[in-house]
Write a protein that holds these residues in place. Structure first.
Motif, PDB file in Angstrom:
ATOM      1  N   LEU A  92       0.918  -1.258   0.115  1.00  0.00           N
ATOM      2  CA  LEU A  92      -0.045   0.101  -0.097  1.00  0.00           C
ATOM      3  C   LEU A  92       1.022   1.236   0.117  1.00  0.00           C
ATOM      4  O   LEU A  92       1.960   1.214   0.710  1.00  0.00           O
ATOM      5  N   PRO A  93       0.326   2.272  -0.631  1.00  0.00           N
ATOM      6  CA  PRO A  93       0.949   3.617  -0.767  1.00  0.00           C
ATOM      7  C   PRO A  93       0.928   4.325   0.723  1.00  0.00           C
ATOM      8  O   PRO A  93       0.039   3.992   1.484  1.00  0.00           O
ATOM      9  N   GLY A  94       1.967   5.390   0.930  1.00  0.00           N
ATOM     10  CA  GLY A  94       1.862   6.026   2.001  1.00  0.00           C
ATOM     11  C   GLY A  94       2.155   5.528   3.429  1.00  0.00           C
ATOM     12  O   GLY A  94       2.601   4.258   3.469  1.00  0.00           O
ATOM     13  N   THR A  95       2.080   6.229   4.389  1.00  0.00           N
ATOM     14  CA  THR A  95       2.470   5.642   5.858  1.00  0.00           C
ATOM     15  C   THR A  95       1.175   5.889   6.756  1.00  0.00           C
ATOM     16  O   THR A  95       0.403   6.984   6.720  1.00  0.00           O
ATOM     17  N   LYS A 131       1.946  11.077  -0.925  1.00  0.00           N
ATOM     18  CA  LYS A 131       2.114  11.971  -2.131  1.00  0.00           C
ATOM     19  C   LYS A 131       1.373  11.868  -3.159  1.00  0.00           C
ATOM     20  O   LYS A 131       0.609  10.765  -3.091  1.00  0.00           O
ATOM     21  N   PRO A 132       0.985  12.940  -3.937  1.00  0.00           N
ATOM     22  CA  PRO A 132       0.110  12.861  -4.809  1.00  0.00           C
ATOM     23  C   PRO A 132       0.349  11.546  -5.940  1.00  0.00           C
ATOM     24  O   PRO A 132      -0.414  11.106  -6.422  1.00  0.00           O
ATOM     25  N   GLY A 133       1.820  11.267  -6.047  1.00  0.00           N
ATOM     26  CA  GLY A 133       2.088  10.324  -6.747  1.00  0.00           C
ATOM     27  C   GLY A 133       1.746   8.834  -6.476  1.00  0.00           C
ATOM     28  O   GLY A 133       1.766   7.836  -7.097  1.00  0.00           O
ATOM     29  N   ASP A 134       1.039   8.775  -4.975  1.00  0.00           N
ATOM     30  CA  ASP A 134       0.888   7.477  -4.557  1.00  0.00           C
ATOM     31  C   ASP A 134      -0.588   7.155  -5.142  1.00  0.00           C
ATOM     32  O   ASP A 134      -0.813   6.044  -4.903  1.00  0.00           O
ATOM     33  N   ARG A 135      -1.311   8.213  -5.622  1.00  0.00           N
ATOM     34  CA  ARG A 135      -2.547   7.932  -6.239  1.00  0.00           C
ATOM     35  C   ARG A 135      -3.713   7.259  -5.212  1.00  0.00           C
ATOM     36  O   ARG A 135      -4.449   6.522  -5.461  1.00  0.00           O
ATOM     37  N   LEU A 136      -3.599   7.997  -4.013  1.00  0.00           N
ATOM     38  CA  LEU A 136      -4.550   7.608  -2.864  1.00  0.00           C
ATOM     39  C   LEU A 136      -5.555   8.598  -2.570  1.00  0.00           C
ATOM     40  O   LEU A 136      -5.176   9.723  -2.388  1.00  0.00           O
ATOM     41  N   ASP A 137      -6.747   8.191  -2.917  1.00  0.00           N
ATOM     42  CA  ASP A 137      -8.091   9.152  -2.734  1.00  0.00           C
ATOM     43  C   ASP A 137      -8.835   8.848  -1.655  1.00  0.00           C
ATOM     44  O   ASP A 137      -8.994   7.787  -1.381  1.00  0.00           O
ATOM     45  N   ALA A 164     -12.505  10.541  -0.317  1.00  0.00           N
ATOM     46  CA  ALA A 164     -13.837  11.312  -0.327  1.00  0.00           C
ATOM     47  C   ALA A 164     -13.817  11.906  -1.839  1.00  0.00           C
ATOM     48  O   ALA A 164     -13.953  13.159  -2.074  1.00  0.00           O
ATOM     49  N   GLY A 165     -13.012  11.329  -2.804  1.00  0.00           N
ATOM     50  CA  GLY A 165     -12.981  11.968  -4.266  1.00  0.00           C
ATOM     51  C   GLY A 165     -11.941  12.938  -4.291  1.00  0.00           C
ATOM     52  O   GLY A 165     -11.560  13.407  -5.387  1.00  0.00           O
ATOM     53  N   GLU A 166     -10.986  13.244  -3.377  1.00  0.00           N
ATOM     54  CA  GLU A 166      -9.809  13.866  -3.347  1.00  0.00           C
ATOM     55  C   GLU A 166      -8.533  13.204  -3.302  1.00  0.00           C
ATOM     56  O   GLU A 166      -8.334  12.427  -2.255  1.00  0.00           O
ATOM     57  N   ARG A 167      -7.341  13.649  -3.920  1.00  0.00           N
ATOM     58  CA  ARG A 167      -6.183  12.969  -3.836  1.00  0.00           C
ATOM     59  C   ARG A 167      -5.450  13.364  -2.504  1.00  0.00           C
ATOM     60  O   ARG A 167      -5.650  14.474  -2.266  1.00  0.00           O
ATOM     61  N   ILE A 168      -4.829  12.626  -1.707  1.00  0.00           N
ATOM     62  CA  ILE A 168      -4.254  12.992  -0.484  1.00  0.00           C
ATOM     63  C   ILE A 168      -2.633  13.378  -0.933  1.00  0.00           C
ATOM     64  O   ILE A 168      -2.018  12.722  -1.713  1.00  0.00           O
ATOM     65  N   ALA A 169      -2.728  14.456  -0.496  1.00  0.00           N
ATOM     66  CA  ALA A 169      -1.133  15.275  -0.572  1.00  0.00           C
ATOM     67  C   ALA A 169      -0.765  15.864   0.512  1.00  0.00           C
ATOM     68  O   ALA A 169      -1.018  16.950   0.859  1.00  0.00           O
ATOM     69  N   GLY A 170      -0.069  15.075   1.476  1.00  0.00           N
ATOM     70  CA  GLY A 170       0.324  15.458   2.790  1.00  0.00           C
ATOM     71  C   GLY A 170      -0.485  14.698   3.681  1.00  0.00           C
ATOM     72  O   GLY A 170      -0.303  13.293   3.644  1.00  0.00           O
ATOM     73  N   ILE A 171      -0.931  14.862   4.902  1.00  0.00           N
ATOM     74  CA  ILE A 171      -1.423  14.172   5.846  1.00  0.00           C
ATOM     75  C   ILE A 171      -2.887  14.180   5.861  1.00  0.00           C
ATOM     76  O   ILE A 171      -3.505  15.177   6.046  1.00  0.00           O
ATOM     77  N   GLU A 172      -3.693  13.033   5.679  1.00  0.00           N
ATOM     78  CA  GLU A 172      -5.022  13.042   5.703  1.00  0.00           C
ATOM     79  C   GLU A 172      -5.326  12.154   7.305  1.00  0.00           C
ATOM     80  O   GLU A 172      -4.869  11.399   7.551  1.00  0.00           O
ATOM     81  N   ILE A 173      -6.465  12.925   7.923  1.00  0.00           N
ATOM     82  CA  ILE A 173      -6.963  12.303   9.244  1.00  0.00           C
ATOM     83  C   ILE A 173      -8.291  11.877   9.123  1.00  0.00           C
ATOM     84  O   ILE A 173      -9.238  12.639   8.642  1.00  0.00           O
ATOM     85  N   ILE A 174      -8.611  10.650   9.345  1.00  0.00           N
ATOM     86  CA  ILE A 174      -9.932   9.904   9.333  1.00  0.00           C
ATOM     87  C   ILE A 174     -10.124   9.439  10.482  1.00  0.00           C
ATOM     88  O   ILE A 174      -9.480   8.920  11.387  1.00  0.00           O
ATOM     89  N   ARG A 183      -9.572   5.023  -2.079  1.00  0.00           N
ATOM     90  CA  ARG A 183      -9.186   4.481  -3.452  1.00  0.00           C
ATOM     91  C   ARG A 183      -7.914   4.373  -3.590  1.00  0.00           C
ATOM     92  O   ARG A 183      -7.187   5.476  -3.608  1.00  0.00           O
ATOM     93  N   GLN A 184      -7.044   3.536  -4.370  1.00  0.00           N
ATOM     94  CA  GLN A 184      -5.960   3.296  -4.916  1.00  0.00           C
ATOM     95  C   GLN A 184      -5.812   2.812  -6.189  1.00  0.00           C
ATOM     96  O   GLN A 184      -6.111   1.464  -6.225  1.00  0.00           O
TER      97      GLN A 184
END
Length: 119
Positions: A49-52, A65-71, A73-83, A95-96
């Motif tokens: 899986l991409p990311g940390t 990173k955007p290059g990880d293609r990890l989305d 809620a329809g938005e590309r993760i670029a940085g830190i996402e908290i869910i 989604r990836q």
């Protein structure tokens, strides 16, 4: 006889049913994950899986990173996402590429279930 409806219960049930219906209509095989990863407090890269990923106080942190293609809620993760997955509720979907990543919480256990396209 009078029947009293409970709006909050009805609303919760309706939302749950809609989420399940969407998952069943998805192109992913939602019955059997192809991988399952338990998350811990230490940041880690999950196999395949991409990311940390890590957990603090029941909240999931994902650094990508955007290059990880990890989305999410329809938005590309670029940085830190908290869910914030809710205990016992249907998982939160990321989604990836052609995979669905479901973040679920069951008590103290927080995990990522990976689903590939249905065969």
């Amino acid at each position: 006889m009078t029947i009293v409806g409970h709006t909050s219960v009805d609303t919760t049930w309706t939302q749950w049913l809609e989420r399940c219906s969407i998952r069943l209509r998805s192109p992913h095989n939602t019955s059997d994950p192809i991988a399952r990863h338990r998350l811990g407090e230490a940041p880690e890269q999950l196999p395949g899986l991409p990311g940390t990923w890590w957990v603090i106080d029941g909240r999931v942190f994902i650094a990508a990173k955007p290059g990880d293609r990890l989305d999410h809620a329809g938005e590309r993760i670029a940085g830190i996402e908290i869910i914030d997955p809710i205990d016992g509720a249907p998982g939160l979907i990321l989604r990836q590429d052609d995979r669905a990543l479901e973040v679920v919480r069951r008590g103290d256990l927080i995990a990522v279930n990976v689903y590939g396209p249905a065969d």
